[in-house]
Enzyme design. Structure first.
Site, PDB file in Angstrom:
ATOM      1  N   ASP A  84       0.964  -1.095  -0.010  1.00 42.98           N
ATOM      2  CA  ASP A  84      -0.001   0.150  -0.114  1.00 42.98           C
ATOM      3  C   ASP A  84       0.925   1.214   0.149  1.00 42.98           C
ATOM      4  OD1 ASP A  84      -2.325   1.595   0.339  1.00 42.98           O
ATOM      5  OD2 ASP A  84      -1.671   1.960   2.394  1.00 42.98           O
ATOM      6  N   ALA A  85       1.967   1.216   0.904  1.00 42.52           N
ATOM      7  CA  ALA A  85       2.717   2.581   0.685  1.00 42.52           C
ATOM      8  C   ALA A  85       3.583   2.601  -0.438  1.00 42.52           C
ATOM      9  CB  ALA A  85       3.745   2.137   2.373  1.00 42.52           C
TER      10      ALA A  85
END
Length: 157
Positions: free
Chosen positions: A43-44
């Site tokens: 996600d990051a």
């Protein structure tokens, strides 16, 4: 040897993977990390890719950047990106996607249906896996292809 994995593959056993962005490796090899842990870092990593993608466009007003970014990071968008990329995935990548899709997060999505949410988690697991295995060329290639195809679809709407 450059220390990077060949295009389209994770680093070979014994070969040094591409360096992580920061010096702390995960507590286990990528293949042994839980799918939700892969999704967490994925996600990051994907968020950075999206931000770079939207900053490359001409309108740099913060509100515009945020609105444009949300078109890529929503569960529905990530599920769509995964669907566009799935035909190009290797067997190992498909296995990571399957495990990510089947992982039970214990949370109920607020702004997405459950199916999109599970596919988004699968997509983020794949991104995290590619990042942690050092397959950064493959990671960049898949994201770039996904952006190109997704942008083309957005323009057609």
């Amino acid at each position: 040897m450059t220390g990077r994995a060949p295009e389209g593959a994770a680093a070979a056993p014994g070969a040094a993977p591409a360096a992580l962005w920061f010096p702390e490796p995960p507590s286990k090899p990528a293949r042994l990390l839980p799918p939700l842990a892969l999704a967490y870092i994925g996600d990051a990593v994907f968020e950075v890719a999206v931000r770079q993608h939207v900053i490359a466009r001409p309108n740099l007003r913060p509100h515009h950047l945020h609105r444009l970014s949300t078109k890529y990071v929503s569960a529905k968008a990530q599920a769509g990106l995964l669907a566009l990329l799935e035909p190009q995935l290797t067997e190992e990548e498909r296995d990571v996607v399957r495990q990510g899709r089947n992982a039970k997060s214990g949370t109920i999505p607020k702004n997405a249906n459950v199916l999109d949410y599970r596919h988004a988690t699968a997509f983020e697991s794949l991104i995290g896996f590619l990042y942690y295995t050092g397959a950064h060329d493959r990671l960049r290639s898949l994201i770039a292809q996904g952006f190109e195809q997704y942008d083309h679809e957005l323009e057609g709407i």
